[in-house]
Design a protein around this motif. Structure first.
Motif, PDB file in Angstrom:
ATOM      1  N   GLU A 160       0.787  -1.202   0.185  1.00  8.93           N
ATOM      2  CA  GLU A 160       0.035  -0.153   0.077  1.00  8.93           C
ATOM      3  C   GLU A 160       0.812   1.321  -0.023  1.00  8.93           C
ATOM      4  OE1 GLU A 160      -2.261  -0.350   3.527  1.00  8.93           O
ATOM      5  OE2 GLU A 160      -3.979  -1.583   2.239  1.00  8.93           O
ATOM      6  N   THR A 161       2.164   1.420   0.780  1.00  7.03           N
ATOM      7  CA  THR A 161       2.746   2.455   0.770  1.00  7.03           C
ATOM      8  C   THR A 161       3.487   2.642  -0.741  1.00  7.03           C
ATOM      9  OG1 THR A 161       3.402   1.875   2.996  1.00  7.03           O
ATOM     10  CG2 THR A 161       5.053   3.605   1.539  1.00  7.03           C
ATOM     11  N   LEU A 162       3.862   1.562  -1.209  1.00  5.34           N
ATOM     12  CA  LEU A 162       4.465   1.654  -2.648  1.00  5.34           C
ATOM     13  C   LEU A 162       3.286   2.306  -3.709  1.00  5.34           C
ATOM     14  CD1 LEU A 162       6.858  -1.576  -3.121  1.00  5.34           C
ATOM     15  CD2 LEU A 162       7.603   0.843  -3.160  1.00  5.34           C
ATOM     16  N   GLU A 163       2.184   1.479  -3.260  1.00  5.95           N
ATOM     17  CA  GLU A 163       1.126   2.205  -4.297  1.00  5.95           C
ATOM     18  C   GLU A 163       0.946   3.658  -4.239  1.00  5.95           C
ATOM     19  OE1 GLU A 163      -3.449   0.756  -5.452  1.00  5.95           O
ATOM     20  OE2 GLU A 163      -2.726   0.524  -3.327  1.00  5.95           O
ATOM     21  N   ASP A 164       1.010   4.177  -2.819  1.00  9.00           N
ATOM     22  CA  ASP A 164       0.605   5.610  -2.759  1.00  9.00           C
ATOM     23  C   ASP A 164       1.547   6.249  -3.538  1.00  9.00           C
ATOM     24  OD1 ASP A 164      -1.570   5.096  -1.162  1.00  9.00           O
ATOM     25  OD2 ASP A 164      -0.685   5.142   0.654  1.00  9.00           O
ATOM     26  N   LYS A 165       2.947   6.080  -3.143  1.00 11.48           N
ATOM     27  CA  LYS A 165       4.064   6.696  -3.992  1.00 11.48           C
ATOM     28  C   LYS A 165       3.889   6.653  -5.498  1.00 11.48           C
ATOM     29  CE  LYS A 165       7.516   5.502  -0.309  1.00 11.48           C
ATOM     30  NZ  LYS A 165       7.766   6.788  -0.028  1.00 11.48           N
TER      31      LYS A 165
END
Length: 321
Positions: free
Chosen positions: A155-160
């Motif tokens: 999810e963190t990678l997706e936000d970036k």
């Protein structure tokens, strides 16, 4: 070696602390030992091998620390290898947890994992009615704990990546941003290669008839299998988002280049009019139109200005300028 914890559990409750010694350890019915260690040495693994009769090949793999996720059967024991993952900036870093499972013992050996099992142990100890099922339930808890750690990372990678996608729609990607997307894409592809074997491991534990795995524990492993597939779906979507970022960036760049090309062509057509007229009047012939006329120079300038204005208006109307 860092011994995280070493306890004997009786009827699902912590009973005694178990010292590590190079001699066999006997556990009674309804009891099991859960030992967690981190980065052990060869001598320390030899002590664990003597305590629980661990297979030499499994011990060698546990010391190696560079195994792919797998399930091996050694007699009446299981050897399970799973991969942990965590973010270091925008890089996915990996660890490894090797788990020895017997009827009355579970030994977890961690290499490079950023998350300790202490929190998991406390959580499981709060449910003695489930913990009394034995080592197979603890095995499920460890794998579920590792797989649940994948989700916030993805999810963190997706936000970036969504931030980059939003940036693409407003302006063009800079070279460093393009390299950043390529790095993230490389990490995501590698992570997909880890998820495949992880899914196979949980699939085997939930469907195959394996030693130390009771039928009552299979639904728990099926639930973890669903979690792995969910993460796989998110990662696939992540790759699609990154592909869309590249495609959008390329389309916008092509559109910008097309716009510049049309503008240059339009201005070239406009400037061709005065260039052609000036070229004609620069040939120095005696009999040329308007040479003897008093206002011929101004008339030619007016014709040039009029033609250029008409061309500019037509190109502006068609969207070329």
């Amino acid at each position: 070696m860092t011994v995280i914890a070493s306890y004997l559990y009786r009827a699902g409750k912590r009973a005694d602390e178990v010292p590590l010694a190079a001699k066999p350890l006997d556990a009674r019915e309804g009891e099991f030992v859960w030992i967690g260690v981190s980065d052990p040495t060869a001598d320390e693994m030899a002590n664990l091998q003597a305590m629980f009769g661990l297979h030499p090949l499994a011990v060698e793999d546990a010391l190696n620390g560079k195994q792919v996720p797998k399930v091996d059967i050694y007699g009446d024991q299981l050897f399970v290898v799973i991969k942990t993952a965590h973010l270091e900036g925008e890089k996915i870093a990996y660890g490894e947890t090797c788990i020895f499972v017997g009827k009355h013992h579970l030994v977890s050996v961690r290499h490079g994992s950023a998350r300790s099992h202490s929190e998991l142990r406390q959580q499981l100890e709060q449910s003695p009615q489930l913990l009394e099922h034995g080592p197979d339930y603890v095995l499920h808890g460890i794998i579920d704990f590792v797989v649940d750690g994948y989700l916030p990372m993805v999810e963190t990678l997706e936000d970036k990546i969504l931030e980059l996608e939003k940036h693409v729609l407003m302006s063009f990607l800079q070279p460093e941003q393009i390299r950043r997307v390529f790095r993230m894409r490389r990490h995501v592809i590698r992570f997909q290669r880890v998820l495949g074997p992880m899914g196979e491991v949980v699939g085997k534990l939930s469907h195959l008839d394996l030693p130390c795995i009771d039928d009552n524990a299979r639904p728990f492993f099926k639930d973890v299998h669903d979690h792995v597939r969910r993460v796989e779906g998110l990662v696939s979507g992540l790759r699609e988002i990154m592909t869309s970022v590249f495609e959008a960036s390329n389309l916008l760049e092509q559109q910008r280049q097309g716009t510049i090309t049309r503008q240059l062509a339009a201005w070239a057509a406009i400037l061709a009019v005065p260039t052609a007229i000036a070229g004609i009047y620069g040939m120095n012939f005696e009999n040329m139109p308007e040479l003897a006329t008093r206002y011929g120079y101004f008339a030619v300038l007016g014709v040039i200005a009029t033609l250029c204005a008409i061309l500019y208006w037509r190109f502006k109307k068609s969207g070329w300028l």
